[in-house]
Scaffold this motif. Structure first.
Motif, PDB file in Angstrom:
ATOM      1  N   ARG A   1       1.122  -0.885   0.240  1.00  0.00           N
ATOM      2  CA  ARG A   1       0.380  -0.033  -0.214  1.00  0.00           C
ATOM      3  C   ARG A   1       1.067   1.304   0.241  1.00  0.00           C
ATOM      4  N   SER A   2       0.441   2.444   0.119  1.00  0.00           N
ATOM      5  CA  SER A   2       0.767   3.121  -0.449  1.00  0.00           C
ATOM      6  C   SER A   2       0.630   4.786   0.634  1.00  0.00           C
ATOM      7  N   GLY A   3       0.678   4.414   1.736  1.00  0.00           N
ATOM      8  CA  GLY A   3      -0.886   5.509   2.443  1.00  0.00           C
ATOM      9  C   GLY A   3       0.234   6.584   2.865  1.00  0.00           C
ATOM     10  N   ARG A   4      -0.344   7.887   3.035  1.00  0.00           N
ATOM     11  CA  ARG A   4       0.052   8.343   3.289  1.00  0.00           C
ATOM     12  C   ARG A   4      -1.229   9.849   3.957  1.00  0.00           C
ATOM     13  N   VAL A   5      -0.510  10.193   5.486  1.00  0.00           N
ATOM     14  CA  VAL A   5      -1.870  10.710   6.724  1.00  0.00           C
ATOM     15  C   VAL A   5      -0.741  11.650   7.104  1.00  0.00           C
ATOM     16  N   TYR A   6      -1.189  13.250   6.818  1.00  0.00           N
ATOM     17  CA  TYR A   6      -0.833  14.376   6.471  1.00  0.00           C
ATOM     18  C   TYR A   6      -0.985  15.305   8.389  1.00  0.00           C
ATOM     19  N   ILE A   7      -0.432  15.565   9.408  1.00  0.00           N
ATOM     20  CA  ILE A   7      -0.269  15.581  10.227  1.00  0.00           C
ATOM     21  C   ILE A   7       0.296  17.215  10.311  1.00  0.00           C
ATOM     22  N   ASP A   8      -1.256  17.696  11.399  1.00  0.00           N
ATOM     23  CA  ASP A   8      -0.519  19.163  11.317  1.00  0.00           C
ATOM     24  C   ASP A   8      -1.316  19.640  13.067  1.00  0.00           C
ATOM     25  N   LEU A   9      -0.656  20.104  13.369  1.00  0.00           N
ATOM     26  CA  LEU A   9      -0.475  21.905  14.845  1.00  0.00           C
ATOM     27  C   LEU A   9      -1.205  22.554  14.185  1.00  0.00           C
ATOM     28  N   GLU A  10      -2.457  22.346  14.953  1.00  0.00           N
ATOM     29  CA  GLU A  10      -2.733  23.803  14.764  1.00  0.00           C
ATOM     30  C   GLU A  10      -3.821  24.935  16.018  1.00  0.00           C
ATOM     31  N   GLU A  11      -3.000  25.765  15.721  1.00  0.00           N
ATOM     32  CA  GLU A  11      -2.806  25.891  17.729  1.00  0.00           C
ATOM     33  C   GLU A  11      -3.716  25.190  18.393  1.00  0.00           C
ATOM     34  N   ASP A  12      -4.091  24.364  19.092  1.00  0.00           N
ATOM     35  CA  ASP A  12      -4.274  23.396  20.424  1.00  0.00           C
ATOM     36  C   ASP A  12      -4.832  22.093  19.435  1.00  0.00           C
ATOM     37  N   LYS A  13      -4.978  21.839  19.085  1.00  0.00           N
ATOM     38  CA  LYS A  13      -5.368  20.239  18.520  1.00  0.00           C
ATOM     39  C   LYS A  13      -4.459  20.373  16.966  1.00  0.00           C
ATOM     40  N   ILE A  14      -4.280  18.766  16.341  1.00  0.00           N
ATOM     41  CA  ILE A  14      -3.709  18.126  16.020  1.00  0.00           C
ATOM     42  C   ILE A  14      -4.497  17.729  14.299  1.00  0.00           C
ATOM     43  N   TRP A  15      -4.418  18.203  13.549  1.00  0.00           N
ATOM     44  CA  TRP A  15      -5.617  17.356  13.002  1.00  0.00           C
ATOM     45  C   TRP A  15      -5.087  16.211  12.112  1.00  0.00           C
ATOM     46  N   ILE A  16      -5.355  15.783  12.065  1.00  0.00           N
ATOM     47  CA  ILE A  16      -5.237  13.897  10.354  1.00  0.00           C
ATOM     48  C   ILE A  16      -5.615  14.119   9.565  1.00  0.00           C
ATOM     49  N   GLY A  17      -5.274  14.218   8.722  1.00  0.00           N
ATOM     50  CA  GLY A  17      -5.477  14.401   7.507  1.00  0.00           C
ATOM     51  C   GLY A  17      -5.525  13.172   6.372  1.00  0.00           C
ATOM     52  N   GLY A  18      -6.332  12.991   5.045  1.00  0.00           N
ATOM     53  CA  GLY A  18      -5.451  12.165   4.003  1.00  0.00           C
ATOM     54  C   GLY A  18      -7.029  12.261   2.644  1.00  0.00           C
ATOM     55  N   ALA A  19      -6.719  11.431   1.937  1.00  0.00           N
ATOM     56  CA  ALA A  19      -7.411  11.352   0.747  1.00  0.00           C
ATOM     57  C   ALA A  19      -8.785  10.401   0.939  1.00  0.00           C
ATOM     58  N   THR A  20      -9.486  10.627   0.618  1.00  0.00           N
ATOM     59  CA  THR A  20     -10.651   9.778   0.444  1.00  0.00           C
ATOM     60  C   THR A  20     -11.672   9.537  -0.770  1.00  0.00           C
ATOM     61  N   ILE A  21     -11.431   7.931  -1.277  1.00  0.00           N
ATOM     62  CA  ILE A  21     -12.426   8.257  -2.660  1.00  0.00           C
ATOM     63  C   ILE A  21     -13.464   7.042  -2.455  1.00  0.00           C
ATOM     64  N   THR A  22     -14.057   6.704  -2.601  1.00  0.00           N
ATOM     65  CA  THR A  22     -15.675   6.216  -3.125  1.00  0.00           C
ATOM     66  C   THR A  22     -14.682   4.668  -4.522  1.00  0.00           C
ATOM     67  N   ARG A  23     -14.887   3.696  -3.890  1.00  0.00           N
ATOM     68  CA  ARG A  23     -13.637   2.676  -4.964  1.00  0.00           C
ATOM     69  C   ARG A  23     -15.382   2.058  -5.449  1.00  0.00           C
ATOM     70  N   ILE A  24     -16.515   1.560  -4.113  1.00  0.00           N
ATOM     71  CA  ILE A  24     -17.720   0.666  -5.191  1.00  0.00           C
ATOM     72  C   ILE A  24     -18.561   1.505  -4.102  1.00  0.00           C
ATOM     73  N   THR A  25     -19.804   1.807  -4.811  1.00  0.00           N
ATOM     74  CA  THR A  25     -21.071   1.673  -4.676  1.00  0.00           C
ATOM     75  C   THR A  25     -21.880   0.564  -4.569  1.00  0.00           C
ATOM     76  N   GLY A  26     -23.370   0.818  -4.014  1.00  0.00           N
ATOM     77  CA  GLY A  26     -24.116  -0.273  -4.519  1.00  0.00           C
ATOM     78  C   GLY A  26     -25.467  -0.589  -3.337  1.00  0.00           C
ATOM     79  N   THR A  27     -26.101  -1.445  -2.886  1.00  0.00           N
ATOM     80  CA  THR A  27     -26.681  -1.735  -2.236  1.00  0.00           C
ATOM     81  C   THR A  27     -26.624  -2.958  -1.463  1.00  0.00           C
ATOM     82  N   LEU A  28     -26.874  -2.926   0.197  1.00  0.00           N
ATOM     83  CA  LEU A  28     -26.709  -4.152   1.418  1.00  0.00           C
ATOM     84  C   LEU A  28     -28.050  -4.412   1.574  1.00  0.00           C
TER      85      LEU A  28
END
Length: 280
Positions: free
Chosen positions: A251-278
């Motif tokens: 896999r080639s995961g990348r997690v983006y970490i940013d401290l802003e003021e007193d909060k640490i934000w954890i970011g990354g890409a999100t892409i739907t690969r499958i849609t359907g019904t259950l």
């Protein structure tokens, strides 16, 4: 028979099938806990989530998160994947910041262009790891205790304890004895060397989650959140960095970490690969 909308979202990578997938069932209020657990076991993904009406007036939606074996109070890539599915299915936040409700509490989420990011929740447990447990971890990872540069509890729900090694190379070389680590959730992190590893990321991360029935998780938001709180808090990591995860699992995961003021934000890409019904 009940028919529900379903998405499978790839999280923490822009390359198809190189992130961490999460199964998301939308408008799942009609399902019982037993049905949720059965479906999560059947998907056999590291996590499956179910979106529900919120119980808090501050929340935009509520989520329950299941591994194949248990329910989690919080998890990172399911948080981002669930939010992505909620937005793409027509969800509209009350304010600029989206608020997710889960068992650990309310989690703020924001859009960062092509990425989503959540605020690292408060740690349920922090501080030093007992010497006997740390010795067990070193034995299970098949490394000398002296190669552990630092360690701490970084638990924000899944039970994380974490160790810092000296290099990316050491992290990638690990071949754990999973049986000896049964019941534990272990995060391992080591710095990249810009001269030999490049500058695309600053740290390499691996997550071993035997407590949830997963030997190694591809890319892990909750662990990276806890690691960031620990390492930034102790001055061992900069306030802004990128973590690489999943290389040993192709896999080639990348997690983006940013401290802003007193909060640490954890970011990354999100892409739907499958849609359907259950159908249940």
């Amino acid at each position: 028979m009940t028919t529900l909308e379903f998405q499978q979202v790839d999280v923490f990578s822009t390359t198809p099938f190189k992130g961490n997938p999460v199964a998301v069932v939308l408008a799942a209020d009609s399902l019982t806990t037993e049905q949720m657990a059965a479906f999560a076991s059947w998907t056999n993904l590291s996590e499956t989530t179910f979106l529900l009406r919120p119980t808090s007036p501050e929340a935009d939606y509520r989520v329950r998160i299941f591994t194949p074996q248990t329910e989690l109070p919080f998890a990172g890539h399911p948080t981002l994947g669930s939010c992505h599915a909620w937005l793409t299915s027509g969800g509209r936040p009350r304010n600029e910041t989206i608020v997710q409700e889960c068992d650990i509490g309310l989690v703020p989420i924001r859009s960062e262009g092509e990425r989503l990011a959540f605020v690292a929740p408060e740690l349920r447990r922090s501080g030093p790891i007992d010497e006997a447990l740390l010795s067990r971890v070193a034995h299970g990872l098949k490394i000398s205790p002296s190669s552990i540069q630092a360690s701490a509890w970084t638990d924000n729900g899944p039970g994380w304890l974490s160790v810092l090694l000296g290099s990316r190379e050491e992290v990638l070389a690990l071949e754990p004895d999973y049986a000896s680590l049964a019941g534990l959730s272990i995060g391992v992190i080591g710095p990249w060397n810009p001269a030999t590893d490049g500058t695309e990321a600053q740290f390499e991360v691996r997550a071993f989650v035997m407590s949830a029935g997963v030997n190694e998780d591809p890319v892990t938001g909750s662990l990276n959140a806890g690691l960031a709180q620990w390492l930034i808090g102790e001055g061992r990591a900069p306030q802004h960095y990128i973590a690489s995860q999943g290389a040993r699992l192709d896999r080639s995961g990348r997690v983006y970490i940013d401290l802003e003021e007193d909060k640490i934000w954890i970011g990354g890409a999100t892409i739907t690969r499958i849609t359907g019904t259950l159908q249940v």
